[in-house]
Design an enzyme around this catalytic site. Sequence first.
Site, PDB file in Angstrom:
ATOM      1  N   ARG A   1     -14.869  16.595  61.442  1.00  0.00           N
ATOM      2  CA  ARG A   1     -14.243  15.595  60.584  1.00  0.00           C
ATOM      3  C   ARG A   1     -14.737  15.784  59.155  1.00  0.00           C
ATOM      4  O   ARG A   1     -15.828  16.318  58.920  1.00  0.00           O
ATOM      5  CB  ARG A   1     -14.554  14.184  61.071  1.00  0.00           C
ATOM      6  CG  ARG A   1     -14.125  13.913  62.507  1.00  0.00           C
ATOM      7  CD  ARG A   1     -14.592  12.549  62.956  1.00  0.00           C
ATOM      8  NE  ARG A   1     -14.164  12.227  64.320  1.00  0.00           N
ATOM      9  CZ  ARG A   1     -14.885  12.492  65.416  1.00  0.00           C
ATOM     10  NH1 ARG A   1     -16.076  13.076  65.295  1.00  0.00           N
ATOM     11  NH2 ARG A   1     -14.435  12.178  66.604  1.00  0.00           N
TER      12      ARG A   1
ATOM     13  N   LYS B   1     -19.239  10.265  65.208  1.00  0.00           N
ATOM     14  CA  LYS B   1     -19.021   8.838  65.368  1.00  0.00           C
ATOM     15  C   LYS B   1     -20.053   8.252  66.327  1.00  0.00           C
ATOM     16  O   LYS B   1     -20.415   8.875  67.323  1.00  0.00           O
ATOM     17  CB  LYS B   1     -17.611   8.578  65.909  1.00  0.00           C
ATOM     18  CG  LYS B   1     -16.501   8.830  64.889  1.00  0.00           C
ATOM     19  CD  LYS B   1     -15.158   8.429  65.455  1.00  0.00           C
ATOM     20  CE  LYS B   1     -14.052   8.569  64.413  1.00  0.00           C
ATOM     21  NZ  LYS B   1     -12.736   8.172  64.948  1.00  0.00           N
TER      22      LYS B   1
ATOM     23  N   HIS C   1      -8.038  16.197  58.307  1.00  0.00           N
ATOM     24  CA  HIS C   1      -7.796  15.893  59.713  1.00  0.00           C
ATOM     25  C   HIS C   1      -6.707  16.789  60.282  1.00  0.00           C
ATOM     26  O   HIS C   1      -6.701  17.101  61.480  1.00  0.00           O
ATOM     27  CB  HIS C   1      -7.415  14.417  59.879  1.00  0.00           C
ATOM     28  CG  HIS C   1      -7.998  13.800  61.101  1.00  0.00           C
ATOM     29  ND1 HIS C   1      -9.358  13.633  61.291  1.00  0.00           N
ATOM     30  CD2 HIS C   1      -7.415  13.316  62.231  1.00  0.00           C
ATOM     31  CE1 HIS C   1      -9.582  13.073  62.465  1.00  0.00           C
ATOM     32  NE2 HIS C   1      -8.418  12.878  63.056  1.00  0.00           N
TER      33      HIS C   1
ATOM     34  N   ARG D   1      -8.357  19.849  61.367  1.00  0.00           N
ATOM     35  CA  ARG D   1      -9.048  19.571  62.636  1.00  0.00           C
ATOM     36  C   ARG D   1      -8.063  19.698  63.808  1.00  0.00           C
ATOM     37  O   ARG D   1      -8.370  20.316  64.826  1.00  0.00           O
ATOM     38  CB  ARG D   1      -9.659  18.173  62.566  1.00  0.00           C
ATOM     39  CG  ARG D   1     -10.274  17.643  63.858  1.00  0.00           C
ATOM     40  CD  ARG D   1     -10.917  16.287  63.543  1.00  0.00           C
ATOM     41  NE  ARG D   1     -11.257  15.515  64.721  1.00  0.00           N
ATOM     42  CZ  ARG D   1     -12.385  15.643  65.422  1.00  0.00           C
ATOM     43  NH1 ARG D   1     -13.274  16.557  65.054  1.00  0.00           N
ATOM     44  NH2 ARG D   1     -12.630  14.883  66.462  1.00  0.00           N
TER      45      ARG D   1
ATOM     46  N   HIS E   1     -15.198  14.473  70.977  1.00  0.00           N
ATOM     47  CA  HIS E   1     -14.467  13.379  71.596  1.00  0.00           C
ATOM     48  C   HIS E   1     -15.306  12.773  72.715  1.00  0.00           C
ATOM     49  O   HIS E   1     -15.876  13.491  73.536  1.00  0.00           O
ATOM     50  CB  HIS E   1     -13.140  13.861  72.183  1.00  0.00           C
ATOM     51  CG  HIS E   1     -12.122  14.185  71.141  1.00  0.00           C
ATOM     52  ND1 HIS E   1     -11.072  15.058  71.357  1.00  0.00           N
ATOM     53  CD2 HIS E   1     -11.974  13.743  69.871  1.00  0.00           C
ATOM     54  CE1 HIS E   1     -10.332  15.138  70.265  1.00  0.00           C
ATOM     55  NE2 HIS E   1     -10.856  14.353  69.351  1.00  0.00           N
TER      56      HIS E   1
ATOM     57  N   TYR F   1      -3.791  17.028  72.664  1.00  0.00           N
ATOM     58  CA  TYR F   1      -3.392  18.296  72.060  1.00  0.00           C
ATOM     59  C   TYR F   1      -2.604  19.180  73.008  1.00  0.00           C
ATOM     60  O   TYR F   1      -1.973  20.142  72.584  1.00  0.00           O
ATOM     61  CB  TYR F   1      -4.646  19.056  71.585  1.00  0.00           C
ATOM     62  CG  TYR F   1      -5.404  18.333  70.510  1.00  0.00           C
ATOM     63  CD1 TYR F   1      -5.009  18.402  69.188  1.00  0.00           C
ATOM     64  CD2 TYR F   1      -6.521  17.562  70.828  1.00  0.00           C
ATOM     65  CE1 TYR F   1      -5.701  17.720  68.202  1.00  0.00           C
ATOM     66  CE2 TYR F   1      -7.219  16.882  69.850  1.00  0.00           C
ATOM     67  CZ  TYR F   1      -6.805  16.957  68.538  1.00  0.00           C
ATOM     68  OH  TYR F   1      -7.480  16.280  67.575  1.00  0.00           O
TER      69      TYR F   1
END
Length: 307
Positions: A158, A182, A253, A256, A279, A288
């Site tokens: 990110r 995150k 993004h 990414r 993730h 994806y």
Amino acid sequence: MVRPAPELAPEPAAALEAFLRYLAVERGRSPNTVRAYRNDLTALLARLPGVELAALDLSMLRGWLAGAHAAGVERATLVRRAAAARTFTAWAHRTGLLATDPGIRLESPRPTRKLPAVVTARQASDLLDAACSGAAENDPVALRDLLLLELLYATGVRVAEVCGLDVADVDGERRTLRVCGKGDRERTVVYGVPAERALTRWWQLGRPALVRAGSPPALLLGARGGRLDPRVARSVVHRAVSAVPGAPDIGPHGLRHAAATHLLDGGADLRYVQELLGHATLSTTQLYTHVTADRLKVVHDRAHPRA
């Protein structure tokens, strides 16, 4: 024109500040998340009919979301606002500020999970080749921009993660980066030979030209020697992509997403892509797979006996 934040009565204002401290300190939420919660909850609490927080009930929460929906607010924003309200009312109930938790019965629309446009592998290559040509004169900012683009595409990190990298997070021998993502989750990502070449040029010719006496230990520096701002990084990506004919307008993004899509197109395992992107759940990475439907069809046609 940006509207000024509404004035809150003392009691809800104090509750909001205490809640935001809880988010930042105890829950470890990022400054961006705290800022979004502040904006959403300030708008919510400004609707209180009186000065007491106890007036916050389910009908008020529903009316707040309904008004936003009628005003044309996007579904993703409605989902975020509902989540902010539920988190706040649950906290207020636990801390005794609310006798009951009205947010526990608040429903919100299901989020739509769609991916933005993705550059093709050829367009990504053209983008990076152009950045490499732009850095041919060894201008330090151009060298930084080249490294930024290479790392975003090579690792799928990110934009906040790449801007948050420190010098000590780079392991040049193993070609890995230690990334804090995150929820303060730490992971290791790998980068390839082109990114290694860009990193070497940055070490030798770029960073020494931009570093100042008071510079932080950041890997990527701004033109004045401070840590590279994510907003500057976004503008670098948009500018670079706009120079590629036929490429969609994407930001960091988008790179990414391109990294994930091209990895899967190349046969990468879904679990590997999950780890690379950071993730928390595999279901997020599985978004994806629909992009690679053409590849799946080719594999099916070649391998299945009844294709």
